[in-house]
Enzyme design. Structure first.
Site, PDB file in Angstrom:
ATOM      1  N   SER A 167      -9.700   1.073   2.978  1.00  0.00           N
ATOM      2  CA  SER A 167      -8.915   1.880   2.091  1.00  0.00           C
ATOM      3  C   SER A 167      -7.799   0.992   1.373  1.00  0.00           C
ATOM      4  CB  SER A 167      -8.052   2.937   3.155  1.00  0.00           C
ATOM      5  OG  SER A 167      -7.394   2.441   4.036  1.00  0.00           O
ATOM      6  N   SER A 212     -10.006  -1.710   7.100  1.00  0.00           N
ATOM      7  CA  SER A 212      -9.580  -1.057   5.560  1.00  0.00           C
ATOM      8  C   SER A 212      -8.761  -2.338   4.961  1.00  0.00           C
ATOM      9  CB  SER A 212      -8.577  -0.189   5.772  1.00  0.00           C
ATOM     10  OG  SER A 212      -8.998   0.994   5.782  1.00  0.00           O
ATOM     11  N   LYS A 238       0.885  -1.121   0.015  1.00  0.00           N
ATOM     12  CA  LYS A 238       0.105   0.011   0.020  1.00  0.00           C
ATOM     13  C   LYS A 238       1.015   1.203  -0.006  1.00  0.00           C
ATOM     14  CE  LYS A 238      -4.003   1.594   2.498  1.00  0.00           C
ATOM     15  NZ  LYS A 238      -4.818   1.321   3.833  1.00  0.00           N
TER      16      LYS A 238
END
EC number: 6.3.5.7
Lengths: 497, 590
Positions: A138, A162, A50
């Site tokens: 996310s 997330s 990420k």
């Protein structure tokens, strides 16, 4: 559930076309140049991370305009661990700005949201009216990279769901470990007391391998569990395994699985009936126990207060001018106050601004007692409630070793999401209505409790899109949790498909 | 400053020099690079780094600080000012001043409070900086345990209650000197509370009364970056200071005059240096003081409090406090109906006046929040006990013990203390000279150290070090004087010789050396020799001899002087006088 789609497994980063990536390594992936390779466990494995993980030689943007040109000055401890096991870092993935969101659509202006690759086969085959759905957030980019076949596994971060939510939407395994198990050093903080490094994979065993590689003490992260605490957790787990005799034989005899009544929602918030999976687990020998976590609803507002308050604090550093560089082609005002205001106004997106404002308010002298402090108390209450349902005791607390209830459960289970992947062109945002509240009921308690939680792809909803189930265990019980998850999943998918 | 009542200039200068010499601060800093780890030094009080200086040449520091004259004058001062009644301060009769202090002292650690950056002073700006210090994302604080040790030492030395579980909080504000936009501090659960420092005229002759200054709390926090504003209007920021460990020490408003505030700060500085917790150097910025002051008519409630920020010397602090309270007085007298505004003020050192920084209405909301990364500091009883055991003897304990144990004066004790306020090696040297079995007389020893050794070194513009004249050597020398084998004069000559030779070690045989130099007393063993000397002198100085015979006994000293001269100082002057008198008058008068 095939995990690779050869036609699409070439990773691409784009700021105008939908892509899970913000940056893709031009070659085969970053090999271990920042650290020494000590073993070959991840040899040849392509792993996406990420875009809030520091990796020297890459930018770490957090999908924010604020950090568009921020070059990572060092590498996160977790990423170093992967590299020292010979992993290839294939790219960095899109995310909701600073981790705030659940659809990976809070992105810099002009960036399209990440598409869920679940139905890309259909898209490739040229079917009419291909639905574009969200990969969740996310950590949506990380989930999409794995589901789309560009990465064997991906790292995400999970503050309130997330990692688990994208896993559920994309049909993946998503592990949010106990808070403090994997070092957060080098991961851009959203809310320190809730943030966890999470893992997205196709198989439980892959998640276990990555967890084992990254789970160790770190002198650079004071909240990362010490060897001593880990040792205590192992002791507690060893003890617990005595009662779960089936695990040795690939069964669940002696395993007690709780179903919290508070998580049993009305039909339109239940994309899949959990009953067949429960029956499957019971057929493997598990004992299913209805349980109650009374403070679970009360604790939800605490999550918003705490996460926003911590975010307002953590994100206050941006705009100070020490890093990030000048925004190319833009004229910034002179004077440190003006420049800071201008930069923050320009650099943060609307969702981030909203949460910073809410968090700032919660910490002001006038509101503190009735917001932040109350939230801390509610969180504490939830933690006591959670401790009371488990058969094992919380290994972190030395001072107050409470006798764990002998009739307690080993894990508790509920659906990960109140829906399948949402359609992207719909204008409604899940986090703003009552549905968002119900969604948080499923993901937030494990975050507030700092507990390990794994989302497993257990089937498809009525619309043919995947649905996940979450198993949550006592702090530090990842090993048992993943044993149960693996045994539970072993013959289940094939029996459904 | 001009309104401060001042005694005679020379005395105040000397006392200040003795209590708070600039040289000592230089010493404290010099001691650091010489000692790789202060923890190791703490456990080896015998190891005295060779770079330990008593003082150094400096334009503002007279090299005569430790001359015998200075010591003597300060001794006189100590004896004469025994607890006079409280002095009423000119213009403030009928008013009471109330002062509380907030002190920030940099903790003397090798690296910063939460990062691996080296602590530094006056180095190239922004050279001791890691990403954490600049507030880079993804970085986390890692607590420096050494800072905790030193703060706990300080708290114990200040008689504080140690919090068994203290926590860190964030204090938020946007400013260029704080890259993360929050300072990590201890707002809700500080590490220590409820301590005290006792001030007494018995130990500090400048004071008028006994004062107990209570310590409200001590907290650990980060220092900010250093801001420098240049003439061209630009602002420069140095992150070398950002994230250094600070102790914030908050007192109750227990002081009643700028003088008491000054005495408190000096006492705190000496204590911090002695336990090696901080350099405590206000001029260099390793210690900074904010002072709260209010005044009220005696017997009425306290007045409005104003805070003066960032005072950087004891003298300026006292001047600022006096200026500020006189501003209050003028306000209360001129505009009795208008309440005084509560303010935060600065001090203009050139003008000697305070000025408004901000008023209370502009006060900032710091949005304090527990830090989510750092766990609590848990203090276990065993750890506390080990810190307590490692504490050195504190200056006030020395001030009480030395006069009682050895009969030395407080003024001489002050000189011994000020020889080295970090390691306390001046006191250790003295006790080494006296010997474990107290074989030497304490008063005699301290006289020799202060007047002969330090005085002579000062005249030579030299610094004192432990090894310059090893304590064993001085002790042997004093032994020879005490047994009468050597006269005081001869011993002084030998010391002079030793200081010029500069080749003395602890093994040097003083008695052998004295014999070789013909400095061994002509007394006891050589009664005949002394008689011969006296007879020769009487022949040499017939006029003086005649005067003595006629009853002018005082003139005998001239003859004694000649005997001393002829014997190169080896003769015992007292015995020579007896012999001369018996020869001339027929009997020895005592």
């Amino acid at each position: 559930m095939k995990s690779t789609r050869p036609i699409l497994n070439v990773a691409r980063a784009s700021s105008t076309k939908p892509s899970p990536f913000t940056w893709v390594h031009p070659g085969e992936g970053i090999e271990a140049r920042v650290t020494e390779v000590t073993d070959q466990r991840l040899k040849g494995k392509r792993i996406a991370i990420k875009d809030n993980f520091m990796l020297r030689g890459t930018r770490t943007t957090c999908s924010s305009r604020m950090l568009q040109e921020f070059e990572s000055p060092y590498t996160a401890t977790s990423v170093k661990s992967l590299l020292s096991s010979a992993a290839s870092i294939t790219g960095k993935t899109q995310m909701d700005e600073f981790g705030m969101g659940s659809m990976t659509n809070n992105l810099p202006p002009g960036s399209p949201p990440v598409h869920n690759p679940w139905n890309l086969d259909a898209a490739v085959e040229g079917k009419d009216e291909v639905q574009v759905r969200s990969a969740g957030g996310s950590s949506g980019g990380s989930a999409a990279a794995v589901k789309g076949g560009q990465a064997w596994a991906a790292l995400g971060t999970d503050t309130g769901g997330s990692v688990r939510l994208p896993a559920s939407y994309c049909g993946l395994v998503g592990l949010k470990p106990s808070h403090g198990m994997i070092s957060r050093h080098g991961v851009v903080s959203y809310a320190d007391t809730l943030d966890c490094v999470g893992i997205l994979t196709s198989e439980v065993d892959d998640a276990r391998l990555l967890f084992d590689i990254m789970s160790h003490p770190d002198s650079m992260d004071p909240s990362c569990a010490s060897a001593e605490v880990r040792h205590r957790a192992e002791g507690v787990e060893h003890e617990a395994r005595h009662s779960m005799k089936g695990l040795r034989d690939g069964r669940l005899d002696g395993v007690r699985i709780g179903i919290p009544i508070e998580t049993c929602l009305e039909k339109d918030l239940t994309p899949l009936d959990l009953a067949p999976f429960i029956r499957h687990l019971r057929s493997l020998g598990a004992t299913i126990v209805p349980i109650s976590i009374p403070s679970i609803r009360l604790a939800l507002p605490a999550y918003y207060v705490l996460a926003c308050a911590e975010a307002s604090s953590n994100l206050a550093r941006f705009g100070g001018g020490w890093y990030g560089g000048q925004q190319s082609g833009l004229k910034e005002p002179d004077g440190s106050v003006d420049r800071r205001q201008w930069t923050r106004r320009w650099g943060f997106g609307p969702e981030v601004k909203k949460r910073i404002l809410a968090g700032t308010y919660a910490l002001t002298a006038g509101a503190f007692n009735n917001s932040y402090l109350k939230a801390l108390q509610l969180r504490q209450r939830l933690r006591s409630d959670l401790d009371a349902i488990f058969r094992s005791s919380q290994p972190q607390d030395l001072d107050d070793v409470t006798e764990a209830p002998s009739r307690g459960v080993d894990v508790y289970m509920h659906l990960t999401a109140i829906q399948t992947a949402p359609i992207l062109d719909s204008t409604s945002s899940t986090s703003q209505d009552a549905r968002g509240y119900a969604q948080d009921l499923l993901t937030v308690p494990a975050s507030l409790g700092g507990l390990p939680c794994i989302s497993l792809p257990i089937g498809l909803g009525a619309d043919g899109w995947p649905v996940g189930a979450s198993l949550t265990g006592q702090w530090g019980s990842e090993s048992v949790l993943m044993d149960i998850a693996k045994i539970g999943m072993a013959n289940y998918n094939s029996s459904v498909e | 400053m001009q309104s401060l009542p001042r005694p005679a200039g020379s005395i105040i200068r000397l006392t200040r020099a003795l209590r708070h010499p600039r040289s000592i601060r230089i010493l404290a800093r010099n001691a650091r690079p010489a000692s790789p780890s202060s923890a190791r030094l703490a456990s080896s009080s015998n190891i005295i780094p060779s770079s330990r200086h008593l003082y150094r040449d400096s334009s503002s520091t007279p090299a005569r600080n430790y001359s015998s004259a200075a010591a003597h004058q300060s001794r006189t001062l100590g004896e004469t000012s025994t607890a006079p009644p409280p002095v009423s301060e000119p213009g403030l009769e009928g008013w009471e001043t109330v002062i509380g202090l907030e002190i920030h002292a940099q903790i003397r650690t090798d690296h910063k409070l939460f990062s691996a950056s080296r602590t530094s002073f006056e180095e190239e700006p922004n050279t001791n900086v890691v990403p954490f210090d600049a507030g880079f994302p993804g970085t986390l604080p890692v607590l420096n345990r050494q800072a905790v040790d030193l703060t706990v030492s300080t708290a114990l030395a200040l008689n504080c209650t140690i919090n068994p579980r203290s926590t860190f909080d964030r204090k938020h504000y946007f400013y260029h000197d704080i890259p993360a936009s929050y300072q990590i501090t201890q707002h809700y659960n500080p590490i220590a509370t409820e301590g005290k420092i006792e001030l007494s005229p018995d130990l500090d002759p400048t004071l008028d009364r006994d004062v107990t200054v209570r310590i409200q709390q001590i907290q650990i926090e980060q220092d900010t970056a250093k801001t420098t504003k240049l003439a061209d209007g630009s602002t420069h920021i140095d992150l070398n200071r950002a994230g250094m460990g600070l102790m914030e020490i908050v007192t109750e408003a227990d002081m009643r005059s700028p003088k008491e505030a000054g005495a408190f700060i000096r006492k705190l500085q000496a204590l911090l240096r002695r336990i090696k917790a901080s350099d405590g150097d206000m001029e260099k910025g390793s210690m900074r003081v904010d002072a709260n002051v209010s005044i009220h008519r005696t017997g009425t409630p306290f007045g409005t409090r104003c805070e003066i920020k960032n005072l950087n010397s004891v003298r300026f602090m006292m001047a600022a406090l006096d200026n500020e309270r006189r501003r209050h007085l003028k306000h209360y007298l001129d505009k009795p109906d208008v309440p005084l505004r509560q303010e935060t003020r600065g001090f203009d050192e050139a003008k000697g006046e305070t000025f408004t920084l901000r008023t209370k209405e502009e006060a900032e909301d710091y949005r304090y929040m527990p830090d989510g990364n750092l766990g609590p500091i848990v203090i276990l009883p065993g750890y506390l006990e080990s810190i307590r055991r490692s504490l050195p003897e504190l200056p006030d304990d020395v001030r009480r013990r030395l006069p009682e144990q050895y009969g030395v004066s407080l003024a001489d004790t002050e000189v011994l203390l000020s020889m080295d306020d970090v390691e306390g090696s001046g006191v250790a040297y003295f006790e080494e000279v006296v010997g474990n079995d107290q074989s030497r007389d304490g008063k005699q020893a301290v006289n020799w150290i202060v007047n002969e050794l330090l005085g002579r070194l000062a005249r030579k513009n030299e610094i004192w070090t432990w090894d310059r004249v090893p304590p064993q050597t001085l002790s042997s020398l004093l032994a020879l004087v005490e047994t009468g084998e050597m006269t005081g004069t001869a011993a002084k000559n030998l010391l002079k010789h030793l200081l010029e030779q500069a080749t003395i070690t602890a093994d040097t045989d003083i008695k052998l050396l004295a014999t070789q130099m013909g400095l061994v007393a002509a007394g006891d063993s050589g009664a005949d020799t002394l008689a011969e000397l006296c007879r020769a002198v009487i022949e040499k100085l017939p006029a003086e001899a005649e005067s003595v015979r006629k009853g002018k006994e005082k003139v005998v000293m001239r003859l004694v002087g000649q005997v001393m001269k002829d014997s190169k100082g080896t003769a015992d002057a007292k015995k020579a006088r007896e012999v001369l008198l018996s020869m001339l008058v027929g009997e020895a008068s005592s």
